[in-house]
Write a protein that holds these residues in place. Structure first.
Motif, PDB file in Angstrom:
ATOM      1  N   ALA A  44      62.000 -47.271  11.566  1.00 45.18           N
ATOM      2  CA  ALA A  44      63.188 -47.746  10.851  1.00 45.18           C
ATOM      3  C   ALA A  44      63.117 -49.261  10.661  1.00 45.18           C
ATOM      4  N   GLU A  45      62.591 -49.944  11.666  1.00 47.73           N
ATOM      5  CA  GLU A  45      62.426 -51.395  11.599  1.00 47.73           C
ATOM      6  C   GLU A  45      61.007 -51.788  11.197  1.00 47.73           C
ATOM      7  N   ASN A  46      60.134 -50.791  11.070  1.00 50.61           N
ATOM      8  CA  ASN A  46      58.723 -51.024  10.737  1.00 50.61           C
ATOM      9  C   ASN A  46      58.114 -52.053  11.692  1.00 50.61           C
ATOM     10  N   THR A  47      58.297 -51.801  12.980  1.00 49.70           N
ATOM     11  CA  THR A  47      57.816 -52.709  14.021  1.00 49.70           C
ATOM     12  C   THR A  47      57.086 -51.924  15.098  1.00 49.70           C
ATOM     13  N   MET A  48      56.012 -52.498  15.596  1.00 46.36           N
ATOM     14  CA  MET A  48      55.248 -51.906  16.692  1.00 46.36           C
ATOM     15  C   MET A  48      55.449 -52.750  17.941  1.00 46.36           C
ATOM     16  N   TYR A  49      55.435 -52.092  19.096  1.00 39.89           N
ATOM     17  CA  TYR A  49      55.626 -52.790  20.355  1.00 39.89           C
ATOM     18  C   TYR A  49      54.500 -52.451  21.333  1.00 39.89           C
ATOM     19  N   LEU A  50      54.279 -53.353  22.270  1.00 37.76           N
ATOM     20  CA  LEU A  50      53.422 -53.075  23.415  1.00 37.76           C
ATOM     21  C   LEU A  50      54.164 -53.535  24.655  1.00 37.76           C
ATOM     22  N   GLN A  51      54.673 -52.564  25.413  1.00 41.18           N
ATOM     23  CA  GLN A  51      55.330 -52.867  26.681  1.00 41.18           C
ATOM     24  C   GLN A  51      54.253 -52.931  27.755  1.00 41.18           C
ATOM     25  N   MET A  52      54.157 -54.086  28.399  1.00 37.77           N
ATOM     26  CA  MET A  52      53.114 -54.304  29.410  1.00 37.77           C
ATOM     27  C   MET A  52      53.786 -54.517  30.766  1.00 37.77           C
ATOM     28  N   ASP A  53      53.572 -53.580  31.668  1.00 35.26           N
ATOM     29  CA  ASP A  53      54.147 -53.648  33.014  1.00 35.26           C
ATOM     30  C   ASP A  53      53.044 -53.849  34.044  1.00 35.26           C
ATOM     31  N   ASN A  54      53.427 -54.328  35.217  1.00 36.74           N
ATOM     32  CA  ASN A  54      52.482 -54.539  36.318  1.00 36.74           C
ATOM     33  C   ASN A  54      51.248 -55.306  35.830  1.00 36.74           C
ATOM     34  N   LEU A  55      51.490 -56.428  35.178  1.00 36.58           N
ATOM     35  CA  LEU A  55      50.398 -57.209  34.616  1.00 36.58           C
ATOM     36  C   LEU A  55      49.480 -57.770  35.698  1.00 36.58           C
ATOM     37  N   LYS A  56      48.198 -57.846  35.371  1.00 36.61           N
ATOM     38  CA  LYS A  56      47.167 -58.338  36.278  1.00 36.61           C
ATOM     39  C   LYS A  56      46.467 -59.540  35.646  1.00 36.61           C
ATOM     40  N   PRO A  57      45.844 -60.379  36.442  1.00 38.48           N
ATOM     41  CA  PRO A  57      45.122 -61.533  35.872  1.00 38.48           C
ATOM     42  C   PRO A  57      44.075 -61.119  34.843  1.00 38.48           C
ATOM     43  N   GLU A  58      43.464 -59.958  35.031  1.00 40.33           N
ATOM     44  CA  GLU A  58      42.449 -59.493  34.073  1.00 40.33           C
ATOM     45  C   GLU A  58      43.041 -59.073  32.734  1.00 40.33           C
ATOM     46  N   ASP A  59      44.353 -59.046  32.613  1.00 39.62           N
ATOM     47  CA  ASP A  59      45.002 -58.784  31.323  1.00 39.62           C
ATOM     48  C   ASP A  59      45.120 -60.060  30.485  1.00 39.62           C
ATOM     49  N   THR A  60      44.775 -61.195  31.057  1.00 37.38           N
ATOM     50  CA  THR A  60      44.842 -62.457  30.328  1.00 37.38           C
ATOM     51  C   THR A  60      43.914 -62.421  29.118  1.00 37.38           C
ATOM     52  N   ALA A  61      44.475 -62.676  27.952  1.00 45.31           N
ATOM     53  CA  ALA A  61      43.712 -62.604  26.703  1.00 45.31           C
ATOM     54  C   ALA A  61      44.612 -63.012  25.547  1.00 45.31           C
ATOM     55  N   VAL A  62      44.000 -63.165  24.380  1.00 41.37           N
ATOM     56  CA  VAL A  62      44.758 -63.245  23.138  1.00 41.37           C
ATOM     57  C   VAL A  62      44.900 -61.819  22.621  1.00 41.37           C
ATOM     58  N   TYR A  63      46.130 -61.414  22.345  1.00 40.49           N
ATOM     59  CA  TYR A  63      46.415 -60.065  21.875  1.00 40.49           C
ATOM     60  C   TYR A  63      46.668 -60.089  20.366  1.00 40.49           C
ATOM     61  N   TYR A  64      46.002 -59.166  19.659  1.00 33.96           N
ATOM     62  CA  TYR A  64      46.112 -59.065  18.220  1.00 33.96           C
ATOM     63  C   TYR A  64      46.657 -57.693  17.834  1.00 33.96           C
ATOM     64  N   CYS A  65      47.553 -57.665  16.861  1.00 35.89           N
ATOM     65  CA  CYS A  65      47.929 -56.371  16.304  1.00 35.89           C
ATOM     66  C   CYS A  65      47.151 -56.152  15.009  1.00 35.89           C
ATOM     67  N   ALA A  66      46.948 -54.894  14.685  1.00 34.55           N
ATOM     68  CA  ALA A  66      46.169 -54.531  13.509  1.00 34.55           C
ATOM     69  C   ALA A  66      46.762 -53.276  12.882  1.00 34.55           C
ATOM     70  N   SER A  67      46.565 -53.139  11.581  1.00 32.49           N
ATOM     71  CA  SER A  67      47.012 -51.927  10.896  1.00 32.49           C
ATOM     72  C   SER A  67      46.074 -51.626   9.738  1.00 32.49           C
ATOM     73  N   ARG A  68      46.243 -50.444   9.191  1.00 30.63           N
ATOM     74  CA  ARG A  68      45.414 -50.032   8.071  1.00 30.63           C
ATOM     75  C   ARG A  68      46.184 -49.007   7.251  1.00 30.63           C
ATOM     76  N   PRO A  69      45.907 -48.898   5.963  1.00 30.29           N
ATOM     77  CA  PRO A  69      46.532 -47.850   5.161  1.00 30.29           C
ATOM     78  C   PRO A  69      45.979 -46.489   5.564  1.00 30.29           C
ATOM     79  N   ALA A  70      46.821 -45.470   5.445  1.00 27.73           N
ATOM     80  CA  ALA A  70      46.390 -44.098   5.683  1.00 27.73           C
ATOM     81  C   ALA A  70      47.415 -43.184   5.037  1.00 27.73           C
TER      82      ALA A  70
END
Length: 128
Positions: free
Chosen positions: A75-101
């Motif tokens: 409805a809002e045309n939005t994607m989410y990523l809920q990240m719980d119990n984060l660890k140091p190894e999760d440190t990164a640049v996060y990118y979202c991506a999409s494609r037509p289908a």
């Protein structure tokens, strides 16, 4: 041309939670299959989680299963990523991506080469 806009990154401590958001511009773009990738310093870009255009199917990297949740609000045309119990190894640049289908497709796409549109990236840093 569709642009993806991410938000929600930041600096947190081990065990904390963050929620990333990704929305296309313009907002009335097609509802597409989408994914989150991440790239840590000195490492390759890796798939974190992916979702079909409808949100009916999802998949995750083994390293985040049980801690991260990908979802879509069509409805809002939005994607989410809920990240719980984060660890140091999760440190990164996060990118979202999409494609037509086609809307008849319920395929999850796993390769970076499958995606046409990319966000600018948002930094997630988890301190120990």
């Amino acid at each position: 041309q569709v642009q993806l806009v991410e938000s929600g990154g930041g600096l947190v401590q081990t065990g904390a939670s963050l929620r990333l958001s990704c929305a296309p511009s313009p907002r009335d773009s097609d509802r597409n299959p989408m994914a989150w990738f991440r790239q840590a310093p000195g490492k390759e870009l890796e798939l974190v989680a992916a979702i079909t255009w409808s949100g009916s199917r999802t998949d995750y990297a083994d390293s985040v299963k049980g801690r991260f949740t990908i979802s879509k609000d069509n409805a809002e045309n939005t994607m989410y990523l809920q990240m719980d119990n984060l660890k140091p190894e999760d440190t990164a640049v996060y990118y979202c991506a999409s494609r037509p289908a086609p809307y008849t497709s319920h395929t999850i796409y796993y390769s970076r080469n499958d995606y046409r549109y990319w966000g600018q990236g948002t930094q997630v840093t988890v301190s120990s």
